[in-house]
Write an enzyme that holds these catalytic residues in place. Structure first.
Site, mmCIF file in Angstrom:
data_model
loop_
_atom_site.group_PDB
_atom_site.id
_atom_site.type_symbol
_atom_site.label_atom_id
_atom_site.label_comp_id
_atom_site.label_asym_id
_atom_site.label_seq_id
_atom_site.Cartn_x
_atom_site.Cartn_y
_atom_site.Cartn_z
ATOM 1 N N CYS A 93 35.410 63.386 43.437
ATOM 2 C CA CYS A 93 36.007 62.435 42.504
ATOM 3 C C CYS A 93 36.945 61.531 43.308
ATOM 4 O O CYS A 93 37.880 62.014 43.947
ATOM 5 C CB CYS A 93 36.778 63.176 41.413
ATOM 6 N N CYS A 256 36.664 53.729 39.412
ATOM 7 C CA CYS A 256 35.892 54.946 39.720
ATOM 8 C C CYS A 256 35.521 54.987 41.206
ATOM 9 O O CYS A 256 34.720 54.174 41.671
ATOM 10 C CB CYS A 256 34.644 55.025 38.847
#
Ligand code: PYC
Length: 335
Positions: A93, A256
């Protein structure tokens, strides 16, 4: 466990460019496994309730995302990291790494061997973070992500309410279904956040029915959980804008990190980005990540790139979370 015991988790809460990061600094489960990928499998098999308890309501929310720190499993890393989120226990992530590194350095939770650089042992591989310290604060973090690649081009789905769409699949630490402007979709600017939330789960289901993507070097990384819609940027500094859907109801508030890595890999795979190129990515709330194609790489038989992404994070609280086994919502819920 005795009947009157509650589970206690020490957390630091913050956000990276708008998307939440809950860093679990104490109370995470002990994991088995010789690599972080194996430890991730152990977490999924035996401890996934911890993720659900800390990410979902009533202790979290649809967008909640976080990490748990561990000793590294490899000698070339300073710290091990596991990513927990409403969408699952992720291989990697990006916004989570930027937030975790910021808060870990600011709170003395990680001891880098070299000031300014923290090497992370992530389930998807080794990720090197370069942070810029300003006194006791960290101003920004650039992560050098794992090799990222374009896995498939132009997978056709028929999306009810929109029609036929050609979707690319790219990997940047997670697999992404990327929907670029085309005949039946004129870009992110033409749809609302509500449309992203409504269409994305259907896209994800249709794409996973159409193609079974598996990472060639780690078969535990399989399937598409994130959907990325692209469009024209609003900010003159940006090259593109995205909305990344994850979990059941979340749109990433940041651009992101793994999504931006996948986007750069997609564009590089199509000859639209080269080594040395910058790619500034704008999120749905206008926050920016500075991406760069650092070098060429390979993943199995795929031509790949090594992307880096720079962003900032801010800590906003210290949180001791109790999970009481008498609580009927001990494991969280979604509506
Ligand atoms: O920043 O890589 C990321 C990410 C994955 C899911 C939500 N954010």
């Amino acid at each position: 466990m005795s009947a009157d015991q509650v589970y206690t988790f020490s957390c630091i809460d913050g956000h990276t460019c708008g998307n939440p990061v809950r860093l679990v600094s104490g109370g995470g489960p002990l994991l088995q496994g010789a690599t972080m990928s194996e430890r991730r499998q152990d977490f999924i098999a035996r401890h996934d309730w911890v993720r659900r308890a800390l990410m979902f309501e009533p202790r979290g929310h649809d967008m909640m995302s976080g990490s748990i720190l561990y000793p590294p499993t490899r000698a070339d890393c300073d710290i091990g990291i596991l990513f927990i989120e409403t969408s699952g226990c992720l291989p990697m992530c990006g916004h989570g790494t930027i937030g975790t590194v910021t808060m870990a350095i600011e709170n003395g939770l990680a001891m880098p061997r070299k000031e300014g650089t923290l090497a992370l042992d992530a389930p998807a591989g080794r990720v090197v973070a370069e942070y810029k310290r300003n006194g006791r604060f960290v101003d920004s973090v650039r992560i050098h992500n794992i090799p990222s690649y374009l896995a498939a081009e132009g997978v056709v789905i028929n999306l009810p309410g929109m029609g036929e769409l050609a979707v690319d699949i790219a990997y940047g630490g997670n697999f992404y279904a990327i929907i670029d402007p085309q005949k039946n979709f004129s870009g992110l600017e033409s749809i609302s956040a509500g449309d992203v939330l409504r269409f994305s789960p259907i896209v994800r289901e249709l794409i996973n029915q159409a193609i079974d993507v598996v990472h060639p070097e780690d078969a535990t990384i399989r399937g598409i959980r994130h959907v990325q819609w692209t469009g024209a940027p609003r900010d003159p500094r940006a090259h593109g804008r995205n909305a990344v859907f994850y979990g059941e109801k979340a749109i990433d508030r940041s651009p992101c990190g793994t999504g931006t890595s996948a986007r750069m890999a997609q564009l590089a795979g199509k000859g639209k980005l080269r080594v040395g190129d910058d790619f500034v990515h704008e999120s749905i709330i206008g926050s920016l990540f500075d991406g760069r194609v650092e070098s060429a790489a390979t993943v199995g038989n795929f031509a790949a790139i090594r992307p880096s992404i720079s962003g900032w994070a801010r800590m906003h609280g210290i949180n001791t979370i109790f999970v009481d086994p008498r609580d009927p919502f001990m494991h969280g819920f979604t509506v």
